[in-house]
Write an enzyme that holds these catalytic residues in place. Structure first.
Site, mmCIF file in Angstrom:
data_model
loop_
_atom_site.group_PDB
_atom_site.id
_atom_site.type_symbol
_atom_site.label_atom_id
_atom_site.label_comp_id
_atom_site.label_asym_id
_atom_site.label_seq_id
_atom_site.Cartn_x
_atom_site.Cartn_y
_atom_site.Cartn_z
ATOM 1 N N ASP A 10 0.825 -1.213 0.000
ATOM 2 C CA ASP A 10 0.000 0.000 0.000
ATOM 3 C C ASP A 10 0.856 1.258 0.000
ATOM 4 O OD1 ASP A 10 0.945 -0.372 2.572
ATOM 5 O OD2 ASP A 10 -1.007 -0.695 3.475
ATOM 6 N N ASN A 20 -7.596 -2.517 14.318
ATOM 7 C CA ASN A 20 -8.985 -2.898 14.022
ATOM 8 C C ASN A 20 -9.047 -4.126 13.115
ATOM 9 O OD1 ASN A 20 -8.181 -1.898 11.566
ATOM 10 N ND2 ASN A 20 -9.599 -0.177 11.523
ATOM 11 N N HIS A 48 -7.230 -4.568 10.302
ATOM 12 C CA HIS A 48 -6.971 -4.371 8.868
ATOM 13 C C HIS A 48 -5.642 -5.001 8.463
ATOM 14 C CE1 HIS A 48 -5.000 -0.292 9.886
ATOM 15 N NE2 HIS A 48 -4.060 -0.905 9.206
ATOM 16 N N GLU A 55 -9.643 -1.863 5.288
ATOM 17 C CA GLU A 55 -10.312 -1.532 6.542
ATOM 18 C C GLU A 55 -11.550 -2.412 6.743
ATOM 19 O OE1 GLU A 55 -8.946 0.281 8.687
ATOM 20 O OE2 GLU A 55 -8.339 2.265 7.983
HETATM 21 C C1 GLP Z 1 -0.678 0.577 8.634
HETATM 22 C C2 GLP Z 1 -0.261 -0.230 7.404
HETATM 23 C C3 GLP Z 1 -0.407 -1.709 7.641
HETATM 24 C C4 GLP Z 1 0.230 -2.066 8.953
HETATM 25 C C5 GLP Z 1 -0.514 -1.389 10.089
HETATM 26 C C6 GLP Z 1 0.070 -1.722 11.450
HETATM 27 O O1 GLP Z 1 -2.004 0.952 8.628
HETATM 28 N N1 GLP Z 1 -0.972 0.112 6.209
HETATM 29 O O2 GLP Z 1 0.179 -2.410 6.561
HETATM 30 O O3 GLP Z 1 0.199 -3.454 9.137
HETATM 31 O O4 GLP Z 1 -0.426 -0.005 9.894
HETATM 32 O O5 GLP Z 1 1.154 -0.890 11.725
HETATM 33 P P1 GLP Z 1 2.239 -1.158 12.798
HETATM 34 O O6 GLP Z 1 3.065 -2.289 12.299
HETATM 35 O O7 GLP Z 1 3.051 0.113 12.872
HETATM 36 O O8 GLP Z 1 1.552 -1.474 14.070
#
Ligand code: GLP
Length: 233
Positions: free
Chosen positions: A62, A128, A130, A135
């Site tokens: 993404d 949440n 995702h 989402e």
């Molecule tokens: C973002 C990214 C996800 C990631 C998530 C969790 O929203 N788009 O790909 O897995 O955050 O982030 P973190 O690893 O910093 O907890």
């Protein structure tokens, strides 16, 4: 799902690294990559190793819409800083968040994924539930698409930005159907704030309300959790 519980993300990084090394040894050529704080320890161990990706392809999950590749909050920048500068791939694909025509960019990205089937996809997990930026409520059928981020995700990502209003409100994300086509999926989650999402993903109903629960339908998923993230299982 194979579940590996580790003490902390440093140990988790080592386990994640081993999965990359095994995949490489077994001929994996296309690696689906993720951003966020979660995969950083795995990337560090990859950087410290002698694994060579100069013949491999990477495809990221993404990107924020509206941030250029040289913006230090873009996922493109993140990937260069945390992996590509030290371990270059032959070709690295990321969605272009500055594309004038986002729908055309989404189609281009789907073609990239179709032409380069992903052997190993690494994922983090949103609070949440995702994955990528899919989402809660996202259709499981659509490919790469424009996403309006939920307030929960904006709040979670605000820690990386100077001001909350700087957090982009939209992103381009690979779809759940594409993620599910990866031959092997490695999801890592660390910290108590992920515990509910982890429980839902593994034990909860398979439902679009918790996007990661779709992984219950994939036959080759490895989940690496620290004790805090696993505490509600
Ligand atoms: C973002 C990214 C996800 C990631 C998530 C969790 O929203 N788009 O790909 O897995 O955050 O982030 P973190 O690893 O910093 O907890």
């Amino acid at each position: 799902m194979q579940i590996i519980i580790v003490k902390d993300e440093v140990e988790g990084g080592q386990e994640g690294y081993k999965i990359f090394a095994d995949a490489k040894k077994n001929g994996a050529h296309v690696f689906g990559l993720a951003t966020g704080s979660t995969p950083i320890t795995t990337y560090k161990d990859i950087i410290a190793s002698d694994l060579d990706f100069s013949d491999s392809i990477s495809i990221n999950l993404d990107e924020y819409i509206g941030l250029s590749a040289d913006n230090d909050q873009s996922y493109n920048y993140f990937m260069h800083k945390n992996l590509f500068n030290q371990k270059p791939f032959k070709t690295s694909y990321l969605p272009n968040g500055l594309a004038k025509d986002i729908d055309a960019e989404a189609k281009r990205y789907d073609k990239v994924i179709e032409d380069n089937p992903i052997d190993l996809q690494i994922l983090g997990l949103g609070r949440n539930g995702h994955i990528g930026f899919n989402e809660p409520g996202t259709s499981r059928e659509i490919g790469t698409h424009r996403v309006s981020l939920t307030q929960s995700t904006i709040d979670a990502n605000a820690r990386f930005f100077e001001r909350e209003e700087d957090v982009p409100k939209e992103a381009l994300s690979m779809g759940l159907a594409s993620i599910m086509k990866s031959k092997h999926i490695l999801l890592e989650a660390y910290g108590a704030e992920k515990a509910d999402a982890v429980k839902g993903m593994i034990e909860g109903p398979d439902s679009a309300d918790l996007p990661a629960s779709i992984l219950q339908n994939h036959d080759n998923v490895t989940v690496i959790l620290d004790e805090a993230a696993a505490s509600k299982l």
